[in-house]
Design a protein around this motif. Sequence first.
Motif, short mmCIF file in Angstrom:
data_model
loop_
_atom_site.label_atom_id
_atom_site.label_comp_id
_atom_site.label_asym_id
_atom_site.label_seq_id
_atom_site.Cartn_x
_atom_site.Cartn_y
_atom_site.Cartn_z
N VAL A 33 0.27 8.10 -2.99
CA VAL A 33 -0.59 8.49 -1.98
C VAL A 33 -0.12 9.84 -1.40
O VAL A 33 1.18 10.23 -1.09
N GLU A 56 4.20 5.83 -1.79
CA GLU A 56 3.47 4.78 -2.61
C GLU A 56 2.93 3.52 -1.68
O GLU A 56 3.30 3.18 -0.69
N THR A 57 1.94 2.96 -2.36
CA THR A 57 1.14 2.00 -1.63
C THR A 57 2.02 0.72 -1.89
O THR A 57 2.99 0.84 -2.71
N ILE A 64 6.16 0.37 2.85
CA ILE A 64 5.58 1.57 2.26
C ILE A 64 6.76 2.37 2.01
O ILE A 64 7.82 2.48 2.93
N GLY B 518 -3.74 -3.57 -1.06
CA GLY B 518 -2.67 -2.91 -0.65
C GLY B 518 -2.91 -2.11 0.68
O GLY B 518 -3.92 -2.24 1.38
N GLN B 519 -1.81 -1.34 0.97
CA GLN B 519 -2.05 -0.34 2.02
C GLN B 519 -1.29 0.88 1.83
O GLN B 519 -0.73 1.00 0.92
N PHE B 520 -1.85 1.97 2.46
CA PHE B 520 -1.37 3.30 2.54
C PHE B 520 -1.29 3.72 3.96
O PHE B 520 -1.94 3.19 4.82
N THR B 526 -2.23 3.49 9.35
CA THR B 526 -2.08 2.35 8.25
C THR B 526 -3.45 1.70 7.64
O THR B 526 -4.23 1.30 8.44
N TYR B 529 -6.36 -1.04 1.69
CA TYR B 529 -7.24 -0.38 0.62
C TYR B 529 -7.91 -1.84 -0.02
O TYR B 529 -7.09 -2.79 -0.30
#
Lengths: 270, 611
Positions: A33, A56-57, A64, B518-520, B526, B529
């Motif tokens: 990311v 990183e996801t 994270i 997932g997440q980013f 936040t 996705y």
Amino acid sequence: MRKLVLFFLFLGFLFGCQDVIEVEVPTDSPRLVIDAVVRIDDLEQSNTILTVKASETSSFFGEITPAQLNTILIENSASNFSMVLVEEVAGSGIYLAEVPTTELTAGPLRLSIDYNGQSYQAETSFVPSVPIDELRQGTTTLFGDETEIILSFTDIPDSVDFYLFDFDFDQYLVSEDTFYPGQSFQFSYFYDEDLEPQNIVNVSILGIDEQFYNYMNQVIVQSGGDQGPFQTPSATVKGNIVNNTDPENFALGYFAVCQTFTESLEIAEN
Amino acid sequence: MDEAIIFNSSHLFGFFSVFNPDAIKDIKLYKGGIPARYGGRVSSVLDIFQKEGNSKEFHANGGIGAVASRLLLEGPIIKDKAAFLIGGRGSYAHLFLPLFDQDNTAYFYDLNTKINYNINDRNSIFLSGYFGRDVFGISESFVNTYGNALGNFRWNHLFSDKLFSNLSLIYSDYYYGLKLDFVGFNWNSGIQNFNVKYDLKNYVNDKLQINYGINNIYYQFNPGKIEPSNPTSGIVEEQLIQKYANEFAAYIDVEHDISENLSLGYGLRFSNFIRLGQDELNVYANDNPVFYNSDLKIYQEGTPIETINPGRKGSLATFNNFEPRFSLAYTLNDNTSFKTSYTRLAQYLHLLSNTSSPTPLDVWTPSGPFTKPQLLDQYAFGFFRNIKNGEYSLESEVFYKDIQNRIDYIDGANLIANDAIEQVILNGEARAYGLELLLRKNEGQFQGWLAYTLSKSEQRTPGRTIEEVGINNGAWYNTPYDKTHDISFYGSYDLNEKWSFNTNFVFQTGQPTNYPIGQFEFQGLTIPYYGLRNSERLPAYHRLDLSATMTPRKNKNRKWKAEWVFSIYNAYNRRNAASINFSRNQDTGANEAIRTSIFGIVPAVTYNFKF
């Protein structure tokens, strides 16, 4: 004529009861990311600090973690300028470079990244913005305990423009000028009850292009700050970071360079 | 309803049907073997006729309830010749928002009217109307109003005792409006249509009936008009480009009893759809409004190379379809029969439903230069059996549907107020198949039915070239309507003259949706996705409703008849999820899955009366 996204507020909670439940979520393998939004407050300033956050996801309920890049490089292909970004603190995933402002405001810009043996690239260019004409506190509420602020600005005439508003506290809105071309435009934003008197809010208006507008629009909706009562369907939000080695292993995030105007307001007792 | 098209069929997010049961004479639901006199819908047809007023004497009935109240009046205008019926319903404004400030409102109302006049033995005319609205508001700043309105003038004429005719002139409209004062604008959108129908029924002999007719519908779509809501607003008034279309159909439909055991239904419908000219039309390179970004492997809105004004006179696209229909019923004996059918149907209006939101803003778009009509081929086979001399009956059916030109939107599409919807939709296909079982108990103190459907409904939107990925990587995925299991039970029990009880139970597999893979983090946000489309499901939907009706014994000899209905909707207070949203809690910083459920338990008392 083009589509518009209206300044809706978060009305999702309106017509029902909400509660937190346990859900098992599927997990994808980690992806890179890149958070590289460069805000330029002052075009006269000789240098601008470029900050890029690499991470990183994780799974939705996971942690994270920062990403360790092999190299990260900014280039301006019109002036043949290039500079390597350096990690601020080892292991932080935050990479910095002090770049002459003129190199960021003209010509096509490219960010090149080498990570885990794969090469990633993102391209963008500078987008201008307009100052905030007025920022003041209002007295209207929706449910009784919000704080209203009223923001006005004058759209850039004779062009199709897109703006990103940063209301502080990780709250954002996007707008395009379809329905107020070249006009002075005013709207209200509501903070929830957590905002106290004497709090200072910093509100910024960023110039963005159409592609970044679409990206932020989806990102804002999906992060839960609803853009309105009519959520767009959830989908993977791909930004402008391309993996040249393995396109399937795409990265998330965005690289954008935006002129930014900011105003502050101290919240008064209502 | 009364031959008019209804675009949204529920009040208060499905809590009430828009069809007032007091004002309905007849409901027919066609799923398989849809006769040729119906067209334009690839799913199923619900044909509803409003009741006619009583032409002999005045009657009234109504109910005063905790959730909603209703009143229906009917009676003669000219005795035995002409009658009227007028019915209204409404719910109370603040009922569903008790937690919020009382400036906020949520309510609905509707009105049904009908006048019929028997001119003579051979001619009668009918005038009917419906008007309904749902209103939601938050203080004065946000008001959302939507609903249907329709009017129908019908003339029934008997040429002879074998040939009947019906002429109908129908107007219907669907309105959707928003007022957002804090941003300074009002928003209005809707669909209007004008429909002329002429149908003939010819009873040739007691074995052969031929129906034929023509039908023409003119549509006007208003995707939205924005206007400033106050003098200080910087909003400039703007009308999104209105769209126009005309749908013509002619049909012949034969009901033919070949022998005592065998009857056939066969027919043919011809439909013609013309997308009429409009004031502005985008032109794209290679006629391709959706751009494929091969670097990012995503679809993006295309950029028109120019915008032309084709004018209102010409046509932008024309489609013709022949839609054959066939059904066969074979009666083995008094208790057992079989039926089989084939149906082809064309649907010219496309619905882009926004599955992640419970609001009723469905986006309808007509077929045109970039979107072809949906074509359905449906095959069904059914079996019917009476058990214990008709005390019970069992119906079963298997079906297979194949739909061409089912559209879907690209990832991240904006559907709302989109003036160039062609830029966000891709053409695909859909299919559905399943088994339906229905067991009824038709006699006795206890009556009811149990229905079970096992089915699959999926769609596919492949890439347009080898290079493109399509939606969901071109693989089949669940449609928003896919429900693997659908069980419903209804029972009624008459204890004695005073008390009767009803129960209703439904269970449905949860609606397909997306959960984050997932997440980013980006700019302090936040962001969850998502992976493939509709690959997860909401939790199963189930609910039990109970009611008890008390009819006082003293009713018997009185003109005024009354009853009390005590009911509990969602008796065990199941929090059925309308949607699940994934986001970070701003206070704790932890990620959460948040369920939105609309109705918990709703107990109610209603006092019904009639005289």
